[in-house]
Design a protein around this motif. Structure first.
Motif, PDB file in Angstrom:
ATOM      1  N   SER A  79       0.822  -1.205   0.000  1.00 36.37           N
ATOM      2  CA  SER A  79       0.000   0.000   0.000  1.00 36.37           C
ATOM      3  C   SER A  79       0.855   1.254   0.000  1.00 36.37           C
ATOM      4  O   SER A  79       0.512   2.238  -0.638  1.00 36.37           O
ATOM      5  CB  SER A  79      -1.000  -0.008   1.163  1.00 36.37           C
ATOM      6  OG  SER A  79      -0.349  -0.227   2.371  1.00 36.37           O
ATOM      7  N   ARG A 107      -4.829   6.843  10.474  1.00 31.87           N
ATOM      8  CA  ARG A 107      -4.479   6.716   9.068  1.00 31.87           C
ATOM      9  C   ARG A 107      -3.156   7.435   8.845  1.00 31.87           C
ATOM     10  O   ARG A 107      -2.916   8.490   9.435  1.00 31.87           O
ATOM     11  CB  ARG A 107      -5.530   7.380   8.166  1.00 31.87           C
ATOM     12  CG  ARG A 107      -6.838   6.643   8.067  1.00 31.87           C
ATOM     13  CD  ARG A 107      -6.727   5.518   7.052  1.00 31.87           C
ATOM     14  NE  ARG A 107      -8.009   4.862   6.829  1.00 31.87           N
ATOM     15  CZ  ARG A 107      -8.445   3.828   7.554  1.00 31.87           C
ATOM     16  NH1 ARG A 107      -7.730   3.354   8.547  1.00 31.87           N
ATOM     17  NH2 ARG A 107      -9.617   3.268   7.284  1.00 31.87           N
ATOM     18  N   THR A 121      -4.330  12.347  -2.447  1.00 30.71           N
ATOM     19  CA  THR A 121      -4.301  12.068  -1.009  1.00 30.71           C
ATOM     20  C   THR A 121      -4.521  10.579  -0.800  1.00 30.71           C
ATOM     21  O   THR A 121      -5.528  10.035  -1.246  1.00 30.71           O
ATOM     22  CB  THR A 121      -5.404  12.856  -0.288  1.00 30.71           C
ATOM     23  OG1 THR A 121      -5.350  14.206  -0.731  1.00 30.71           O
ATOM     24  CG2 THR A 121      -5.221  12.791   1.208  1.00 30.71           C
ATOM     25  N   HIS A 122      -3.581   9.950  -0.156  1.00 30.18           N
ATOM     26  CA  HIS A 122      -3.729   8.536   0.174  1.00 30.18           C
ATOM     27  C   HIS A 122      -3.891   8.414   1.677  1.00 30.18           C
ATOM     28  O   HIS A 122      -3.021   8.852   2.427  1.00 30.18           O
ATOM     29  CB  HIS A 122      -2.505   7.740  -0.256  1.00 30.18           C
ATOM     30  CG  HIS A 122      -2.251   7.772  -1.734  1.00 30.18           C
ATOM     31  ND1 HIS A 122      -2.793   6.868  -2.603  1.00 30.18           N
ATOM     32  CD2 HIS A 122      -1.523   8.619  -2.492  1.00 30.18           C
ATOM     33  CE1 HIS A 122      -2.397   7.145  -3.831  1.00 30.18           C
ATOM     34  NE2 HIS A 122      -1.628   8.209  -3.803  1.00 30.18           N
ATOM     35  N   ASN A 123      -4.991   7.845   2.083  1.00 29.80           N
ATOM     36  CA  ASN A 123      -5.187   7.577   3.511  1.00 29.80           C
ATOM     37  C   ASN A 123      -4.920   6.095   3.725  1.00 29.80           C
ATOM     38  O   ASN A 123      -5.748   5.264   3.380  1.00 29.80           O
ATOM     39  CB  ASN A 123      -6.613   7.913   3.935  1.00 29.80           C
ATOM     40  CG  ASN A 123      -6.949   9.364   3.639  1.00 29.80           C
ATOM     41  OD1 ASN A 123      -6.322  10.265   4.161  1.00 29.80           O
ATOM     42  ND2 ASN A 123      -7.922   9.583   2.773  1.00 29.80           N
ATOM     43  N   LEU A 124      -3.765   5.778   4.238  1.00 27.13           N
ATOM     44  CA  LEU A 124      -3.379   4.372   4.339  1.00 27.13           C
ATOM     45  C   LEU A 124      -3.653   3.850   5.738  1.00 27.13           C
ATOM     46  O   LEU A 124      -3.321   4.502   6.730  1.00 27.13           O
ATOM     47  CB  LEU A 124      -1.894   4.214   4.010  1.00 27.13           C
ATOM     48  CG  LEU A 124      -1.445   4.801   2.672  1.00 27.13           C
ATOM     49  CD1 LEU A 124       0.064   4.706   2.534  1.00 27.13           C
ATOM     50  CD2 LEU A 124      -2.130   4.089   1.524  1.00 27.13           C
ATOM     51  N   SER A 125      -4.232   2.686   5.778  1.00 26.79           N
ATOM     52  CA  SER A 125      -4.482   2.105   7.093  1.00 26.79           C
ATOM     53  C   SER A 125      -3.197   1.464   7.594  1.00 26.79           C
ATOM     54  O   SER A 125      -2.382   0.995   6.811  1.00 26.79           O
ATOM     55  CB  SER A 125      -5.610   1.081   7.022  1.00 26.79           C
ATOM     56  OG  SER A 125      -5.484   0.294   5.881  1.00 26.79           O
TER      57      SER A 125
END
Lengths: 386, 281
Positions: A79, A107, A121-125
């Motif tokens: 990811s 995040r 914008t990447h909201n990575l868990s």
């Protein structure tokens, strides 16, 4: 945590993530006071890699919000890699990259500011995690090679992409030799082709090793670091010791440093002929007792500390399954373990691949909280293993 | 055109005759909609429209106007047939899909009418290949009833700006969410995949945006698996017009410039996924 990367450094960061992705499936990201650390370890724990980007690497760097505890996290390599998937595109379009981590949102937010005002914008868990830390010290290795990454890059170029391991050694005339390592076939009459590259001493900035020494390690991981070092135009140093001890591959400049620690094949696994073909056989190999561990195996040498952050009781405490105290030489803490309470744990059910031994990233409990007696060992969940 | 065509009878026997000096002007546009095996062709005196559909949710149309062809004759008011698009494209590129520079493949296409095969005569360097492709019973195509008077939001964008976005779409997300709004975030593409969510925002004054006519905020979700094939048209196109109507139906119009500088259009219609739950947007 909040940091801002601009210009060409975005690509450097992306390139580092690409080379880490050659090693592990999980990325450990830890904002430290001395910089942003990205680490990974492979599933068989025979390779570990870390990059540390100094605060000056960033336009802006804040390890933790004032009055807040620093966070660290672990996420799928895939990811994070997806953010920088196309490096050509990153180079062409991305102007700045902002990475922020806050406990509230759970995040990791990676924001890319691209050409034409486009914003990704990447909201990575991510998962909360222990700190991943391998214990190694290049200074303890008796042999050092240092050369521009390009020299090594050109030397490994001819090897087939399918080649798993390569032998690096010093041949006669102090030439550095890289040779494809082939596993002994059951039917030894069918000898596959061997490729050997030899580099003259003059190409090296430092060559501190006597003729006849050799180690065998995985090529894929090495290539990962090489491609990073080549693109950043850095020198690569290789610190190694006797076969079986991990080799440390390091790159460094004022803004970042990277270390890849790779297992090497132990001498007993190597056919002596294979090893000594480089030069006329050595005299009785001197066994340099560098530390208490010279007689012990690599497992004791490489200890990963999964230090508990603090007194958080939520950490899963898994008793070591296969820790047999008898196997351990008495009172032989690693030179860098914090005290005698530290005990290596084992990763149950993870057979080392091929002839490599695992670098053994066991877990230890923070000394302050160690109960007396046999210490319970913090081990990472092994659900993904096997 | 040096086509030796003894098989061709009197042109009046054919309901459709079309000739083209450069077959790639046709095959390129057809590739842009080639995401299913079969296509329906409609020919009128204005040109040919080729339609491909999937899952009763998405429809792609390629328009090749009569002007693209050097010769274009339709005897009836309209000629309709269904054809295997894969086979048609294979035949059109029978001399290779990327020819040597300077050599062109010429095409003459004839169709005698209902029940007849589609005849293709392809010529390159004096070599002629004749292909006969059986046609099939035309199927009724969907009417999306997408009417420009019902369009709520419309953005015209340089394709360059969407190309990377579409090629890097997080395919672990089931949907692509498109937000179009007169206010911030103006134009946003979002995915919700295994790794987390991603948003791609285009400011309305970006140099990539040629025209921005959004009257009210709309947030719609479309099955990513249905939209992904439109990437084929996107990579060929120079501009794309993105429109949504009052029902949330999506129209993507791609402007494709062929090798001779002529303009063709490929259009994708897609119906929206279920209603957006408030909490997730």
């Amino acid at each position: 945590m909040k940091c801002l990367v601009t210009g060409g450094n975005v690509k450097v960061l992306g390139k580092a993530v690409h080379s880490l992705s050659r090693i592990g499936d999980e990325l450990y990201l830890e904002p430290l006071e001395e910089g942003l650390s990205l680490r990974t370890v492979n599933s068989s724990r025979s390779a570990y890699a870390c990059f540390l980007f100094a605060p000056l690497f960033f336009q802006q760097y804040q390890a933790a919000a004032p009055g807040q505890e620093g966070l660290r996290c672990k996420m799928l390599m895939k990811s994070f890699l997806s953010v920088f998937r196309s490096l050509a595109m990153v180079e062409k379009t991305v102007e700045k990259c902002c990475i922020s981590l806050s406990g509230r949102s759970s995040r990791l937010v990676v924001q890319l500011h691209c050409k034409y005002g486009v914003r990704k914008t990447h909201n990575l868990s991510f998962q909360d995690c222990e700190s991943l830390q391998a214990v190694f010290d290049p200074a303890l290795c008796s042999h050092v090679l240092r050369a521009p990454a390009r020299v090594f890059g050109e030397a490994v170029q001819p090897f087939s992409p399918a080649l798993a391991e390569v032998t690096l050694g010093i041949g006669s005339g102090r030439r550095v030799i890289l040779r494809s390592y082939l596993e002994e076939e059951a039917d030894s009459t069918v000898k596959a082709m061997t490729t050997e590259m030899s580099i003259g001493e003059e190409d090296f900035q430092q060559l501190q090793a006597q003729e006849g020494v050799a180690i065998t390690f995985c090529l894929k991981e090495f290539r990962g670091l090489l491609s990073f070092a080549e693109s950043a135009n850095l020198s690569l140093s290789i610190h190694f010791d006797v076969p079986g001890r991990p080799a440390i591959f390091a790159v460094q400049d004022s803004l970042l440093d990277g270390h890849f620690v790779l297992a090497t094949m132990s001498e007993s696994d190597l056919h002596s002929s294979e090893l000594h073909r480089l030069v006329p056989p050595l005299q009785a190999p001197s066994t340099p007792h560098l530390d208490d561990f010279a007689s012990d195996d690599i497992d004791s040498y490489m200890i990963a500390m999964e230090t508990t952050g603090d007194s958080e009781g939520s950490r899963a405490v898994v008793p070591s399954m296969s820790l047999s105290p008898g196997c351990r030489p008495p009172s032989s803490p690693g030179p860098y373990s914090e005290d005698n309470e530290t005990e290596p744990g084992t990763e149950p059910g993870t057979p080392p691949p091929k002839k490599f031994r695992s670098l053994f990233f066991g877990s230890i409990l923070a000394p302050a909280h160690s109960p007396p007696g046999p210490s319970p060992v913090l081990a990472e969940d092994s659900e993904g293993e096997g | 055109m040096p086509l030796l065509t003894p098989q061709i009878q009197d042109e009046n026997d054919y309901s459709l005759v079309a000739s083209l000096d450069n077959v790639r002007n046709l095959s390129t546009v057809l590739k842009a909609i080639h995401f299913r095996e079969h296509a329906t062709c409609f020919a009128t005196k204005n040109g040919i429209k080729v339609t491909v559909e999937n899952a009763k949710c998405v429809q792609a149309n390629a328009f090749i106007q009569a002007g693209i062809f050097q010769e274009f004759i339709v005897q009836e008011e309209s000629v309709t047939f269904r054809i295997n698009l894969t086979v048609l494209l294979d035949c059109l590129s029978i001399f290779g899909s990327s020819p040597m520079p300077g050599t062109l493949t010429a095409l003459r296409m004839c169709y005698q009418g209902y029940g007849s095969p589609l005849m293709l005569f392809l010529e390159e360097g004096g070599v002629v290949t004749v292909c006969k492709i059986n046609t099939q019973e035309p199927e009724e195509t969907l009417d999306f009833d997408f009417c420009s008077t019902n369009v709520i939001n419309k953005i015209i964008l340089q394709s360059e700006g969407l190309r990377e976005a579409f090629s890097e779409l997080d395919m672990t997300s089931e949907v692509l969410q498109i937000t179009m709004s007169p206010d911030k975030p103006y134009f946003r593409l979002s995915t919700f995949g295994n790794a987390g969510s991603s948003h791609l925002d285009y400011p309305k004054d970006s140099d990539l945006i040629e025209s921005f006519q959004c009257t009210q905020t709309q947030v719609n979700r479309y099955k990513i698996s249905l939209l992904k094939p439109s990437t084929k048209a996107l990579v060929l196109s120079c501009k794309v017009s993105i429109r949504t109507d009052n029902r949330g139906f999506l129209s993507l119009q791609y402007m494709i410039r062929n090798e001779d500088g002529q303009i063709c259009f490929v259009e994708y219609y897609c119906c929206p996924d279920e209603e957006v739950p408030e909490s997730e947007s």
